[in-house]
Design a protein around this motif. Structure first.
Motif, PDB file in Angstrom:
ATOM      1  N   GLU A   1       0.850  -1.184   0.000  1.00 35.77           N
ATOM      2  CA  GLU A   1       0.000   0.000   0.000  1.00 35.77           C
ATOM      3  C   GLU A   1       0.886   1.235   0.000  1.00 35.77           C
ATOM      4  N   TYR A   2       0.505   2.229  -0.809  1.00 32.21           N
ATOM      5  CA  TYR A   2       1.261   3.457  -0.926  1.00 32.21           C
ATOM      6  C   TYR A   2       0.337   4.636  -0.667  1.00 32.21           C
ATOM      7  N   ASN A   3       0.783   5.548   0.165  1.00 26.26           N
ATOM      8  CA  ASN A   3      -0.007   6.739   0.455  1.00 26.26           C
ATOM      9  C   ASN A   3       0.162   7.777  -0.644  1.00 26.26           C
ATOM     10  N   LEU A   4      -0.951   8.381  -1.050  1.00 26.63           N
ATOM     11  CA  LEU A   4      -0.928   9.483  -2.008  1.00 26.63           C
ATOM     12  C   LEU A   4      -1.357  10.762  -1.292  1.00 26.63           C
ATOM     13  N   TYR A   5      -0.744  11.881  -1.684  1.00 31.31           N
ATOM     14  CA  TYR A   5      -1.016  13.155  -1.032  1.00 31.31           C
ATOM     15  C   TYR A   5      -1.517  14.181  -2.041  1.00 31.31           C
ATOM     16  N   ASP A   6      -2.196  15.167  -1.518  1.00 28.29           N
ATOM     17  CA  ASP A   6      -2.655  16.274  -2.356  1.00 28.29           C
ATOM     18  C   ASP A   6      -1.439  16.988  -2.934  1.00 28.29           C
ATOM     19  N   GLY A   7      -1.393  17.087  -4.253  1.00 33.26           N
ATOM     20  CA  GLY A   7      -0.220  17.650  -4.909  1.00 33.26           C
ATOM     21  C   GLY A   7      -0.019  19.127  -4.685  1.00 33.26           C
ATOM     22  N   ASN A   8      -1.000  19.831  -4.155  1.00 35.46           N
ATOM     23  CA  ASN A   8      -0.860  21.275  -3.949  1.00 35.46           C
ATOM     24  C   ASN A   8      -0.231  21.629  -2.609  1.00 35.46           C
ATOM     25  N   TYR A   9       0.019  20.612  -1.762  1.00 31.78           N
ATOM     26  CA  TYR A   9       0.537  20.878  -0.427  1.00 31.78           C
ATOM     27  C   TYR A   9       1.652  19.894  -0.108  1.00 31.78           C
ATOM     28  N   LEU A  10       2.462  20.261   0.867  1.00 39.54           N
ATOM     29  CA  LEU A  10       3.486  19.337   1.342  1.00 39.54           C
ATOM     30  C   LEU A  10       2.818  18.160   2.051  1.00 39.54           C
ATOM     31  N   PRO A  11       3.428  16.972   2.026  1.00 41.86           N
ATOM     32  CA  PRO A  11       2.818  15.798   2.666  1.00 41.86           C
ATOM     33  C   PRO A  11       2.594  16.004   4.146  1.00 41.86           C
ATOM     34  N   SER A  12       1.392  15.667   4.599  1.00 40.77           N
ATOM     35  CA  SER A  12       1.043  15.708   6.016  1.00 40.77           C
ATOM     36  C   SER A  12      -0.209  14.873   6.194  1.00 40.77           C
TER      37      SER A  12
ATOM     38  N   ASN B   1      -0.609  -6.774  -7.872  1.00 43.66           N
ATOM     39  CA  ASN B   1       0.155  -7.330  -8.977  1.00 43.66           C
ATOM     40  C   ASN B   1       0.957  -6.281  -9.721  1.00 43.66           C
ATOM     41  N   ARG B   2       1.111  -5.110  -9.127  1.00 42.02           N
ATOM     42  CA  ARG B   2       1.915  -4.084  -9.756  1.00 42.02           C
ATOM     43  C   ARG B   2       2.547  -3.235  -8.674  1.00 42.02           C
ATOM     44  N   VAL B   3       3.476  -2.421  -9.066  1.00 39.84           N
ATOM     45  CA  VAL B   3       4.135  -1.506  -8.144  1.00 39.84           C
ATOM     46  C   VAL B   3       3.697  -0.097  -8.474  1.00 39.84           C
ATOM     47  N   VAL B   4       3.188   0.621  -7.492  1.00 40.68           N
ATOM     48  CA  VAL B   4       2.747   1.997  -7.690  1.00 40.68           C
ATOM     49  C   VAL B   4       3.714   2.917  -6.963  1.00 40.68           C
ATOM     50  N   VAL B   5       4.263   3.864  -7.682  1.00 38.84           N
ATOM     51  CA  VAL B   5       5.212   4.807  -7.096  1.00 38.84           C
ATOM     52  C   VAL B   5       4.556   6.174  -7.040  1.00 38.84           C
ATOM     53  N   SER B   6       4.370   6.710  -5.851  1.00 44.12           N
ATOM     54  CA  SER B   6       3.731   8.016  -5.722  1.00 44.12           C
ATOM     55  C   SER B   6       4.780   9.093  -5.520  1.00 44.12           C
ATOM     56  N   LYS B   7       4.476  10.288  -6.002  1.00 37.88           N
ATOM     57  CA  LYS B   7       5.352  11.441  -5.843  1.00 37.88           C
ATOM     58  C   LYS B   7       4.562  12.513  -5.097  1.00 37.88           C
ATOM     59  N   PRO B   8       4.670  12.544  -3.737  1.00 36.08           N
ATOM     60  CA  PRO B   8       3.812  13.418  -2.937  1.00 36.08           C
ATOM     61  C   PRO B   8       3.911  14.898  -3.275  1.00 36.08           C
ATOM     62  N   ILE B   9       5.093  15.386  -3.683  1.00 34.25           N
ATOM     63  CA  ILE B   9       5.252  16.819  -3.909  1.00 34.25           C
ATOM     64  C   ILE B   9       4.432  17.273  -5.130  1.00 34.25           C
ATOM     65  N   THR B  10       4.430  16.460  -6.162  1.00 36.71           N
ATOM     66  CA  THR B  10       3.721  16.854  -7.373  1.00 36.71           C
ATOM     67  C   THR B  10       2.325  16.263  -7.451  1.00 36.71           C
ATOM     68  N   GLY B  11       2.084  15.220  -6.657  1.00 36.94           N
ATOM     69  CA  GLY B  11       0.763  14.605  -6.655  1.00 36.94           C
ATOM     70  C   GLY B  11       0.550  13.611  -7.770  1.00 36.94           C
ATOM     71  N   ARG B  12       1.560  13.375  -8.603  1.00 40.52           N
ATOM     72  CA  ARG B  12       1.411  12.420  -9.691  1.00 40.52           C
ATOM     73  C   ARG B  12       1.872  11.045  -9.229  1.00 40.52           C
ATOM     74  N   SER B  13       1.422  10.032  -9.929  1.00 48.45           N
ATOM     75  CA  SER B  13       1.867   8.682  -9.616  1.00 48.45           C
ATOM     76  C   SER B  13       2.126   7.933 -10.905  1.00 48.45           C
ATOM     77  N   SER B  14       2.983   6.930 -10.818  1.00 46.81           N
ATOM     78  CA  SER B  14       3.304   6.115 -11.981  1.00 46.81           C
ATOM     79  C   SER B  14       3.091   4.662 -11.632  1.00 46.81           C
ATOM     80  N   ALA B  15       2.519   3.902 -12.535  1.00 43.30           N
ATOM     81  CA  ALA B  15       2.272   2.484 -12.308  1.00 43.30           C
ATOM     82  C   ALA B  15       3.154   1.659 -13.222  1.00 43.30           C
ATOM     83  N   TYR B  16       3.795   0.663 -12.669  1.00 48.06           N
ATOM     84  CA  TYR B  16       4.646  -0.224 -13.436  1.00 48.06           C
ATOM     85  C   TYR B  16       4.006  -1.603 -13.451  1.00 48.06           C
TER      86      TYR B  16
END
Length: 222
Positions: free
Chosen positions: A173-184, A196-211
């Motif tokens: 499980e990966y936490n996703l954050y609102d891209g307009n704010y710093l993670p909190s 069955n996949r790996v999800v990489v989240s980028k909290p600062i920008t709010g985007r995520s990539s699925a592999y």
């Protein structure tokens, strides 16, 4: 403690079995204790196909863990532990292709199973709230080929190439954050479950990539 057993079936087939185990414990006082242990085992079969071609097939297991126990304050007594397990297989070939060239090639695969940390109360009086980090699993593959070139009796060159492929496995499980704010905690969205996949989240920008399955998160060529 370690042990090795060798068996020669015939002139072309040899079997080697190796094992190792150690456990260490120490403490600074009665209330603070530390322990860790190592264990590994491997089986190797060496096969001589002909005077020019030899192969080695190996499989094995490695384990390491540690534990910390603190009982200084009964209401804060805890156990902290960590462990990692690795399983591997590999094959290696050596071919005397020419009087001046000896080729070697092979492959290996490693499976990782990691427990990053477990934190639990120790004793009925402890008020510690237990926690366990998510397990991490991965597969790593590699293939290689090399050549030893004996240019003269006093001078030789070794050259080769190795390619490795690393794949992280779920579920996680990966936490996703609102891209307009710093993670909190206030900007935390619902966790993303990955089986069955790996999800990489980028909290600062709010985007995520699925592999998808089979895609590597790290590829190394050397």
């Amino acid at each position: 403690m370690n042990a090795t057993v060798n068996h020669r079936f015939d002139e072309r087939n040899n079997l080697y079995v190796n094992g190792y185990y150690s456990r260490d414990r120490f403490r600074f006082d009665q209330n603070e204790r530390y322990s860790y242990q190592n264990a590994n085992a491997s089986v190797e079969w060496r096969r001589i196909f002909n005077p020019l071609l030899t192969a080695t097939f190996t499989g094995g297991y490695d384990h390491y863990d540690y534990k910390v126990i603190n009982k200084e304050q009964p209401e804060e007594a805890y156990k902290l532990s960590f462990d990692i397990n690795q399983y591997f297989v590999k094959t290696d070939f050596v071919w005397s292709a020419h009087d001046k060239h000896t080729l070697d090639w092979g492959m290996n695969m490693m499976y990782y199973n990691l427990n990053p940390g477990t934190f639990t109360p120790d004793g009925e009086a402890s008020l510690i709230v237990g926690d366990r980090l998510q397990a991490e699993k991965a597969l790593e593959y590699a293939v290689y080929v090399g050549d030893k070139w004996d240019i003269t009796p006093a001078f030789s060159v070794n050259a080769g190439i190795r390619y490795s492929f690393f794949t992280a496995l779920g579920p996680r499980e990966y936490n996703l954050y609102d891209g307009n704010y710093l993670p909190s905690l206030s900007t935390l969205r619902l966790p993303v479950a990955s089986r069955n996949r790996v999800v990489v989240s980028k909290p600062i920008t709010g985007r995520s990539s699925a592999y998808p399955d089979g895609m590597s998160l790290k590829m190394v060529s050397r």
